[in-house]
Design an enzyme around this catalytic site. Structure first.
Site, PDB file in Angstrom:
ATOM      1  N   PHE B 246     -78.058  10.737  -4.401  1.00  0.00           N
ATOM      2  CA  PHE B 246     -79.663  11.287  -4.540  1.00  0.00           C
ATOM      3  C   PHE B 246     -80.510  10.963  -5.611  1.00  0.00           C
ATOM      4  CE2 PHE B 246     -76.615  14.255  -2.007  1.00  0.00           C
ATOM      5  CZ  PHE B 246     -76.845  13.977  -0.931  1.00  0.00           C
ATOM      6  N   THR B 473     -75.519   6.836   2.822  1.00  0.00           N
ATOM      7  CA  THR B 473     -76.691   6.520   3.733  1.00  0.00           C
ATOM      8  C   THR B 473     -76.387   5.770   4.788  1.00  0.00           C
ATOM      9  OG1 THR B 473     -76.854   4.964   2.017  1.00  0.00           O
ATOM     10  CG2 THR B 473     -78.298   6.682   1.596  1.00  0.00           C
ATOM     11  N   ALA B 515     -82.134  -0.539   2.841  1.00  0.00           N
ATOM     12  CA  ALA B 515     -81.806  -1.185   3.891  1.00  0.00           C
ATOM     13  C   ALA B 515     -82.849  -2.196   4.084  1.00  0.00           C
ATOM     14  CB  ALA B 515     -82.231  -0.090   5.079  1.00  0.00           C
ATOM     15  N   LEU B 636     -82.925   0.963  12.428  1.00  0.00           N
ATOM     16  CA  LEU B 636     -81.542   0.301  12.536  1.00  0.00           C
ATOM     17  C   LEU B 636     -80.654   0.924  13.309  1.00  0.00           C
ATOM     18  CD1 LEU B 636     -81.672  -1.505   9.087  1.00  0.00           C
ATOM     19  CD2 LEU B 636     -82.237  -2.362  11.386  1.00  0.00           C
ATOM     20  N   THR B 640     -77.211   7.132  11.875  1.00  0.00           N
ATOM     21  CA  THR B 640     -77.477   7.482  10.578  1.00  0.00           C
ATOM     22  C   THR B 640     -78.502   7.778  10.074  1.00  0.00           C
ATOM     23  OG1 THR B 640     -77.473   4.845  10.198  1.00  0.00           O
ATOM     24  CG2 THR B 640     -75.426   5.792  10.109  1.00  0.00           C
ATOM     25  N   LYS B 707     -88.766   0.190   6.829  1.00  0.00           N
ATOM     26  CA  LYS B 707     -89.138   0.908   5.768  1.00  0.00           C
ATOM     27  C   LYS B 707     -88.360   1.836   5.040  1.00  0.00           C
ATOM     28  CE  LYS B 707     -94.035   1.506   7.249  1.00  0.00           C
ATOM     29  NZ  LYS B 707     -94.959   2.158   7.736  1.00  0.00           N
ATOM     30  N   GLU B 711     -85.513   8.852   1.669  1.00  0.00           N
ATOM     31  CA  GLU B 711     -86.373  10.083   0.733  1.00  0.00           C
ATOM     32  C   GLU B 711     -87.413  10.750   1.935  1.00  0.00           C
ATOM     33  OE1 GLU B 711     -86.221   8.458  -3.382  1.00  0.00           O
ATOM     34  OE2 GLU B 711     -85.932   7.181  -1.756  1.00  0.00           O
TER      35      GLU B 711
END
Ligand SMILES: Cc1cc2nc3c(=O)[nH]c(=O)nc-3n(C[C@H](O)[C@H](O)[C@H](O)COP(=O)(O)OP(=O)(O)OC[C@H]3O[C@@H](n4cnc5c(N)ncnc54)[C@H](O)[C@@H]3O)c2cc1C
Ligand code: SF4
Lengths: 338, 755
Positions: B246, B473, B515, B636, B640, B707, B711
């Site tokens: 994090f 993630t 990503a 994607l 997740t 994008k 967060e």
């Protein structure tokens, strides 16, 4: 954690003998509190007496309709025992309001009674704390004390006893059976824990070498009117800011017998037996409940950060008494407060 | 554009899931080596002052202890500050553990005990006697406000406030509706499940394999090589699996330094794992105090926005985050003044914590927007809708996309917002008042430079490699999906290798950019492999693809084919056999497109709807329902992706109601340094969380349309909770976390004024 010797006791007398022979010895039951304290270098027992082999794991029937809970019966077992659920639902509920399932599985009845305060300073050996190191001072006074006592505190210590289970046991006037080098004796629950006074290092009235072997409950008539209501900083898995164990017998809308014990507010579960008898015969309604709350909190004193506990406690007591009177106890898995 | 995929966009389970749930995914502290030693850190117990004496004799005599390091005997390390600066270092002087006798914060490492077992090291550590001459600590931000300053060296230009526009003071004074309030947020402390740990495995030739918990294996690698002048070729750092980070793992932590230091000195493998308590002396979200003033006309159009933000930093570094600039771009307003300052306290340097800056600043802005809505007398969602703008007024750039209207609309519909009655205290059930609150969330859609390799082997399987990190993630999975998509394979045909400093260069995993960045690199590398295949195919006699261009071919069912006619093509295995190739590997290096960045700003957006139930009498708050509608470009992997948002919302609820480092300002010491007393939400605190991803096509934020999602989930949540509490109770609480005592205090005042 320091080096220590380890003994596994096979009988109660063996455990008592080992305990009595070494003032630095400590009993290990579920270990959920003691082992943490050892890791933090707060508890530094010279020897550990593991009592997990002792035959103290039963809940036995008593002739008067009561129960005798062995010191090693786990908190979970007590909470879900059908006899406890039927006769002492208040106790079951209080246990389920505490800690987490994993902890309750490991925690024992004796260990729960003997667990230490959660005062932040007590757990941090770098700070002065009279309970940990007599004479070093009390850091909580004037410090971080939102979880500290509003009743019965002293100039030397303002810590609280953190147990939920004990609050119910106090309300139910349990008896603690102890065994020591001098033999067995009974301690009424109200006399088991003590106020800090000028000896905050001792949490209770056990003599050197004595251990808890069981907790006894008498038959009672409270199963219909009781509740355990706990307010805390998150909805589970946090110690009580204020909790109330309430039980009563009600007849014709009047209180016949009353029990109220408070948790999270003092060095021991807080009860005022005199007040309880005085309110017998009063109508079981909100005005009475408010008077009871005010009476219980007479003399309450905040420490700054915990001032809010005084008005909070008053409201929690009133709400708990309403729940008890109406026969609708707080269900611990339901987070909305009835 | 991206519609044809068979793997991308599907809610696939993470490929590392089975390893994690069976305990076979190795974390940094789980590796060991023969004869390995264990280090345990002794931390200072004062917040400021000097060490006058360290007595290690008792500890040294403890069985199993090998060596104790203090500032008096620490082995030499780099002298220049610049050598200690990691990839994301801050302006100032990085902490050098055991550098001298000065204490700059409570919990500063003052000794390292190395022993042959963890237990021996820990037990001996308790015997190290450190004597201090303690100074008077300054840890209370409220009291140190007077000494705040504008950071002289910006961490990033983008963090500095934009120039004021219009005349916000005058517009404020003239507007019919104004609100102005101060918001405080207590410091929050990173506590991912996995503790920081490093296992430095020393090989016989002096080379190293280092398992280090971090968000960037290459950052750790370069840091340690610089400090100890190691030959970079002889050191490999891995962070194969990370048990949550994090932001806490962006910068190398002292356990890395210690493990390598002791290992080099003792010529043994060494592991150093932090204690939970130590976690409270690291990277934290700094305590902040903000003032927001908003003004609007009678219809609710914003006339003036003024936002001043102040947060804590340490004595030795100027930590900075973008707290307040959001207020200049969230809504349309022509009169804006934003200011930003920091103040030095005797604390460890704060650091990035999930949506650093935004989580803080938007909590203030979005609570203020709610206050304004009630001042104007319009629905809080309506106020946000009418002030919508599809432009970044701070930089005067267009936006790559902003499907925020869809977030408002779809979120409101799912939540049932239209049923809301505007008046506070107007909804009730049993003993509880019910409140509904809303807030907007914003986070940057960033890209960083990235590299990746894709290798096709003759059996038709793929291997993807990059030094990227998966901090929980789902990086493993989405990189695998992107590669699989390019070759019309299923995810199980792809091996993903990440978390290793020897792999292609990747920026630390932060800012939600992985990503978009590594994903793009993988896609480009895959295209390069296909281009190589095409060239080889064209060398085959009578190749049906002889005239085809790269743009005209794709891979389908194991063949390189014409996009327009899959009948025309050659099997990949035939192409490779003809060319005599066992494998084809290509290495892509990508950079964000500067020409796009010049013209556009890119942000993710969200609309958070929250229901709370407040037992007003007892002060108990329950968050019973959350709908978070998110516009984050292309998704994607919805599974997740949803997990990221769920986690963000939970952390946001913690920010709203629970998380708080309790500092005894007399000593400067944080007192609730354990997970029993530092509260994060428990299961009982979390009820329904509904995540919506709205359609958002964006081909500019990143080439793959992504994008980032790490967060945005936390942003706006705390404000939505506090707004819901206001709607329920009629009391505005501007101090976070909103604990029982604050609810009781505020509602007591409220009922006084009502009487
Ligand atoms: C994170 C966390 C949260 C918790 N939350 C709650 C909560 O919300 N409510 C709550 O009530 N409790 C809570 N607990 C405390 C938990 O209930 C106690 O730790 C537990 O009851 C202790 O029992 P044990 O058997 O593990 O005791 P141990 O740790 O084994 O012992 C505790 C102490 O009792 C002594 N002892 C044990 N048995 C005997 C005996 N028979 N005779 C004499 N001395 C004895 C030991 O020497 C030791 O000093 C929490 C604990 C943790 C760690
Ligand atoms: S309140 Fe009691 S336990 Fe806490 S610091 Fe003071 S003396 Fe120690």
């Amino acid at each position: 954690m320091r080096h220590f010797s380890y003994t596994r006791a096979e009988t109660v007398s063996e455990a008592v003998a080992a305990l009595a022979s070494d003032p630095q010895a400590q009993i290990l039951a579920g270990g959920t509190n003691l082992v943490d304290l050892m890791k933090y270098d707060v508890a530094k027992p010279g020897s550990i007496i593991d009592i997990n082999k002792l035959p103290l794991k039963q809940i036995d029937e008593l002739p008067n309709g009561g129960l005798r809970i062995g010191a090693l019966v786990s908190n979970t077992t007590v909470a879900y025992d059908p006899r406890v659920q039927e006769r002492y639902p208040l106790l079951s509920s209080a246990i389920l309001a505490g800690a987490s399932p994993q902890l309750r599985n490991a925690a024992t009845t004796g260990g729960n009674l003997l667990q230490r305060t959660r005062c932040y300073y007590f757990y941090d050996p770098s700070t002065p704390c009279n309970k940990r190191e007599p004479g070093s001072g009390c850091s909580a006074i004037g410090g971080i004390n939102r979880i500290h006592a509003i009743l019965g505190a002293s100039e030397d210590c303002i810590a609280t006893h953190p147990s939920d289970m004990c609050v119910a046991l106090a309300a139910l006037s349990a008896v603690v059976e102890v065994e020591g080098p001098q033999g067995k004796r009974d301690i009424p629950f109200a006399d088991f824990h003590r106020l800090p006074g000028d000896r905050p290092e001792s949490d209770n009235t056990l003599a050197q070498g004595e251990m808890v072997v069981a907790v006894r409950l008498e038959g009672n008539h409270f199963a219909g009117h009781h509740t355990y209501l706990k307010l805390r900083d998150r909805l589970s898995y946090a110690f009580a800011l204020v909790s109330v164990a309430a039980a009563m017998e009600v007849s014709d809308g009047k209180i016949v017998e009353l029990r109220v014990a408070l948790g999270g507010v003092a060095h021991k579960p807080w009860r005022d037996m005199l007040a309880e008898t005085e309110f017998a015969g009063q109508p079981a309604e909100e005005v009475t409940f408010r008077h009871i709350a005010q009476r219980l909190l007479a003399g309450a004193k905040g420490q700054g950060q915990n001032d809010f506990k005084i008005p909070l406690a008053e409201k929690v007591i009133v709400r708990a008494l309403k729940q008890a009177a109406s026969g609708r106890p707080q269900v611990q898995s339901v987070k909305a407060i009835q | 554009m991206f519609n044809s995929s068979k793997v991308v966009g599907l809610p696939l389970s993470r490929i590392d899931g089975p390893l994690k749930v069976t305990g076979t995914a190795g974390y940094a502290a789980e590796y060991s080596a023969p004869d390995m030693l264990h280090g345990y850190v002794v931390c200072s117990t004062v917040a400021t002052g000097t060490i006058t004496k360290i007595d290690t004799s008792a500890a040294e005599a403890f069985p199993g202890v090998v060596k104790i390091y203090t500032y008096e005997n620490r082995p030499k390390a780099a002298w220049r500050d610049s050598k200690w600066k990691d990839e994301v270092a801050l302006p100032g002087h990085p902490l050098r553990p055991l550098n001298n006798d000065r204490i700059l914060f409570d919990g500063q490492p003052v000794a390292l005990v190395v022993a042959d077992s963890f237990e021996a090291a820990r037990d001996a550590a308790a015997l190290v006697q450190v004597t201090y001459e303690a100074g008077e600590p300054h840890t209370d931000l409220a009291r140190e406000q007077g000494d705040s300053y504008v950071p002289p060296v910006p961490r990033m230009q983008a963090f500095m406030p934009p120039k004021p526009r219009g005349d916000s003071e005058a517009a404020f004074a003239q507007a019919p509706h104004q609100i102005s309030a101060e918001y405080t947020i207590e410091g929050e402390h990173h506590n991912p499940m996995e503790l920081f740990a490093t296992t430095a495995i020393r090989h016989e030739d002096g080379s190293y394999l280092i398992h280090d918990k971090s968000q960037g294996s290459q950052n750790s690698h370069d840091y340690i090589c610089n400090i100890f002048s190691l030959d970079p070729e002889t050191v490999v750092v891995r962070n194969s699996y990370v048990g949550g980070a994090f932001g806490s793992g962006l910068r190398p932590k002292h356990q890395l330094f210690f493990a390598v230091m002791a290992s080099l000195d003792l010529k043994r493998s060494v592991r150093v794992e932090m204690s939970r308590q130590e976690m409270f002396y690291l990277t934290w979200r700094p305590t902040s105090i903000q003032t927001v003033s908003l003004a609007a006309d009678d219809k609710g159009h914003l006339q003036s926005v003024m936002h001043h933000a102040l947060h804590a930093t340490s004595r030795y570094e100027d930590y900075q985050e973008n707290v307040a600039n959001w207020s200049g771009l969230a809504y349309k307003c022509d009169n804006v003044t934003i200011s930003y300052e920091i103040a030095k306290l005797d604390v460890p340097t704060p650091g990035d914590m999930r949506a650093p800056g935004a989580a803080t600043g938007i909590t203030a802005l979005e609570t203020a927007m709610d206050e304004l809505a009630y001042e104007v007398g319009i629905d809080p969602l309506e106020l946000r809708v009418i002030n919508f703008i599809h432009r970044d007024q701070n930089t005067d750039k267009d936006l790559t996309s902003k499907a925020l209207h869809a977030c408002y609309r779809e979120g409101a519909e799912r939540f049932g917002w239209s049923e809301r009655s505007h008046e506070p205290r107007s909804m009730r059930e049993g003993n509880e008042l019910i409140g509904w609150g809303v807030a907007t969330g914003i986070w940057e859609a960033q890209m960083s430079p990235a590299e990746a390799k894709v290798r096709l082997s003759s059996d038709g399987k793929l291997t993807v490699s990059a030094a990227a990190s998966d901090i929980g993630t789902g990086t493993y999975t989405i990189l695998g999906q992107l590669a699989a998509e390019a070759f019309d394979l299923s995810l199980s045909d792809v091996t993903v290798k990440i978390g290793d400093s020897s792999l292609p260069k990747t920026t630390v995993e932060g800012g939600s950019w992985t990503a978009a960045s590594s994903g793009t690199a993988v896609q480009v590398a895959a295209k390069m492999v296909i281009a190589t295949l095409l060239k080889a195919a064209q060398k085959i006699d009578n190749s049906p693809l002889a005239k085809a261009t790269e743009e005209q071919v794709e891979v389908a069912e194991g063949r390189l084919v014409l996009e327009t006619n899959h009948q025309v093509g050659i099997a990949l295995s035939d192409i490779m056999a003809a060319a005599g190739l066992d494998e084809i590997e290509e290495h892509a290096k990508i950079e964000p497109d500067k020409s796009i960045q010049k013209k556009y700003s890119a942000y993710t957006h969200s609309a958070v709807f929250v229901e709370v139930r407040v037992d007003e009498e007892l002060g108990q708050v329950r968050v019973t329902r959350v709908v978070d509608a998110v516009a984050a470009g292309r998704i994607l992997n919805p599974k997740t992706a949803r997990s990221q948002i769920l986690g963000g919302v939970v952390m946001g609820i913690g920010m709203a109601l629970h998380e708080e480092g309790m500092v005894d300002h007399r000593t400067g010491r944080i007192m609730n340094h354990n997970l029993a007393e530092y509260h994060v939400p428990a299961h009982a605190d979390i009820e329904e969380i509904d995540v919506i991803f709205v359609e958002e096509d964006d081909d500019k934020a990143s080439p793959i349309g992504v994008k980032g999602l790490g967060e945005i989930g936390i942003v706006g949540v705390a404000a939505a909770v506090s707004n819901a509490i206001f709607h329920a109770t009629g009391s505005r609480i501007r101090s976070f976390p909103i604990t029982i005592d604050k609810v009781l205090g505020a509602t007591a005042l409220e009922s006084e004024t009502l009487q």
